[in-house]
Design an enzyme around this catalytic site. Structure first.
Site, PDB file in Angstrom:
ATOM      1  N   GLY A 144       7.863   5.404  -8.577  1.00 19.47           N
ATOM      2  CA  GLY A 144       7.589   4.028  -9.004  1.00 19.47           C
ATOM      3  C   GLY A 144       6.147   3.842  -9.439  1.00 19.47           C
ATOM      4  O   GLY A 144       5.439   4.792  -9.784  1.00 19.47           O
ATOM      5  N   THR A 181       6.970  -2.882   0.428  1.00 18.95           N
ATOM      6  CA  THR A 181       5.847  -2.007   0.062  1.00 18.95           C
ATOM      7  C   THR A 181       4.575  -2.589   0.655  1.00 18.95           C
ATOM      8  O   THR A 181       4.485  -3.801   0.864  1.00 18.95           O
ATOM      9  CB  THR A 181       5.759  -1.972  -1.482  1.00 18.95           C
ATOM     10  OG1 THR A 181       6.886  -1.264  -1.963  1.00 18.95           O
ATOM     11  CG2 THR A 181       4.478  -1.328  -1.994  1.00 18.95           C
TER      12      THR A 181
HETATM   13  N1  ASP Z   1       6.811  -1.302  -6.511  1.00 13.21           N
HETATM   14  C1  ASP Z   1       7.591  -0.486  -5.615  1.00 13.21           C
HETATM   15  C2  ASP Z   1       8.348   0.535  -6.425  1.00 13.21           C
HETATM   16  O1  ASP Z   1       8.885   0.166  -7.457  1.00 13.21           O
HETATM   17  C3  ASP Z   1       8.561  -1.285  -4.775  1.00 13.21           C
HETATM   18  C4  ASP Z   1       8.017  -2.543  -4.156  1.00 13.21           C
HETATM   19  O2  ASP Z   1       6.894  -2.885  -4.339  1.00 13.21           O
HETATM   20  O3  ASP Z   1       8.771  -3.207  -3.462  1.00 13.21           O
HETATM   21  O4  ASP Z   1       8.465   1.647  -6.013  1.00 13.21           O
END
Ligand code: ASP
Length: 343
Positions: free
Chosen positions: A242, A212
């Protein structure tokens, strides 16, 4: 007399030996003395249990390019909002990160993208969830903030909203397959197999590197902006949203305190309103940025798996995580520059 002038006077008196600086520097004066003209911090996701070194090097190159762009824009006096959007677009266009091109696969074998942006000056915010044909979701989130009275638009509604714009407003449309990469397809297949094994109770289901992206900036006018963009979690359920497009969870900005962008297991960040909690700790408990972030990431009573980047109103930068690592970059008006991929 202005605060900065009072501070200069105190320093002069201190230098000439008339008064001791430790006795005269009040907290507000210290703030003014430490204040950076601009500051920026970027993340490219947390690291999991296994690391692909060649891919990490590629990520470092892109993070450096994004940092160069961000510091240049802020140095030239561009707004933090414009800078955050431009930096995130670079990362969305790079297949190395799980945002835009290179997004993870969901359980239906496709891609659904989430993004948000927030303006710390007014606390206006815009976010989109589950979009599937918008090349740069961060720009759609920005338009959502400036062109509607809403904060969050999802799936078909967000796609329909995107129909009202074209490339001149930063909105290009692509087929959903545009987001696919061989790397993410292979990760998805591995995740499907390991989830099946975990269900049979043979192994524990490991969470692996994600990617991300997020950016927080303080500009020369003292305005803070924060943004986050993601493809979410590999093999996530179709329709899952998310923390990244949830204001107060994955993204928050308030000129009175700080700007925050998070990465990690989104459900944890939503449950504990992590980015808002950090800002509230500063505003209500007077906690310094570093301590506020550390507290939410290490609270034994709440599980938050991942990392946080943040910039305070004085330009203090923090990059903290409780995962094996986090890809990150930072810079400010003093000339400080840092790019780290790993622990
Ligand atoms: N926080 C992001 C989600 O849960 C994923 C990530 O940050 O890697 O969609």
């Amino acid at each position: 007399m202005q605060r900065s002038n009072i501070f200069r006077l105190m320093i002069c008196l201190a230098i000439t030996g008339l008064i001791s600086p430790s006795l005269t520097l009040r907290a507000a004066d210290k703030d003014a003395a430490m204040k950076k003209d601009f500051a920026i911090v970027i993340h490219g996701g947390t690291l999991g249990s296994t690391v692909d070194e060649a891919r990490q090097l590629e990520k470092a190159v892109v993070l450096k390019k994004a940092l160069l762009l961000g510091t240049k824009m802020l140095d030239e006096g561009k707004s933090s909002l414009l800078t955050v959007e431009a930096v995130i677009r670079v990362l969305e266009d790079s297949p190395e990160f799980n945002a835009g091109k290179g997004a993870v696969f969901n359980s239906a074998g496709g891609h659904e993208l989430d993004a948000s942006i927030m303006d710390g000056r007014t606390r206006a915010a815009g976010a989109v969830g589950g979009v599937s044909t918008v090349k740069n979701p961060i720009s759609l989130a920005r338009l959502e903030m400036t062109e509607t009275r809403h904060v969050l638009l999802v799936t078909d509604g967000a796609e329909k909203f995107a129909d009202g714009f074209d490339e001149t407003r930063g909105i290009s449309r692509v087929p959903n397959e545009y987001f696919a990469t061989d790397y993410q397809r292979a990760s998805w297949k591995k995740a499907v197999a390991s989830e099946a094994e975990a269900e049979k109770g043979k192994t524990s289901n490991k969470i692996d590197a994600r990617g991300t992206v997020g950016c927080v900036a303080l500009d020369r006018a003292g305005n803070i902006a924060a943004g986050t963009s993601t493809g979410g979690l590999t093999n996530k359920k179709y329709g899952r949203i998310g923390d990244s497009p949830i204001i107060s969870a994955g993204t928050y900005a308030d000129n009175r305190t700080c700007g925050v962008s998070c990465t990690g297991t989104g459900e944890d960040f939503i449950r504990h309103a992590v980015s808002y909690d950090i800002s509230a700790r500063m505003r209500l408990l007077n906690q310094p940025l570093e301590q506020a972030v550390h507290t939410v990431l290490h609270d034994p009573e709440q599980l938050v798996r991942g990392g946080v980047i943040a910039v305070s109103r004085t330009g203090e930068i923090t990059m903290q995580f409780n995962s094996p690592g986090m890809n990150r970059a930072a810079g400010d008006s003093t000339g400080y520059r840092e790019v780290q991929v790993g622990p």
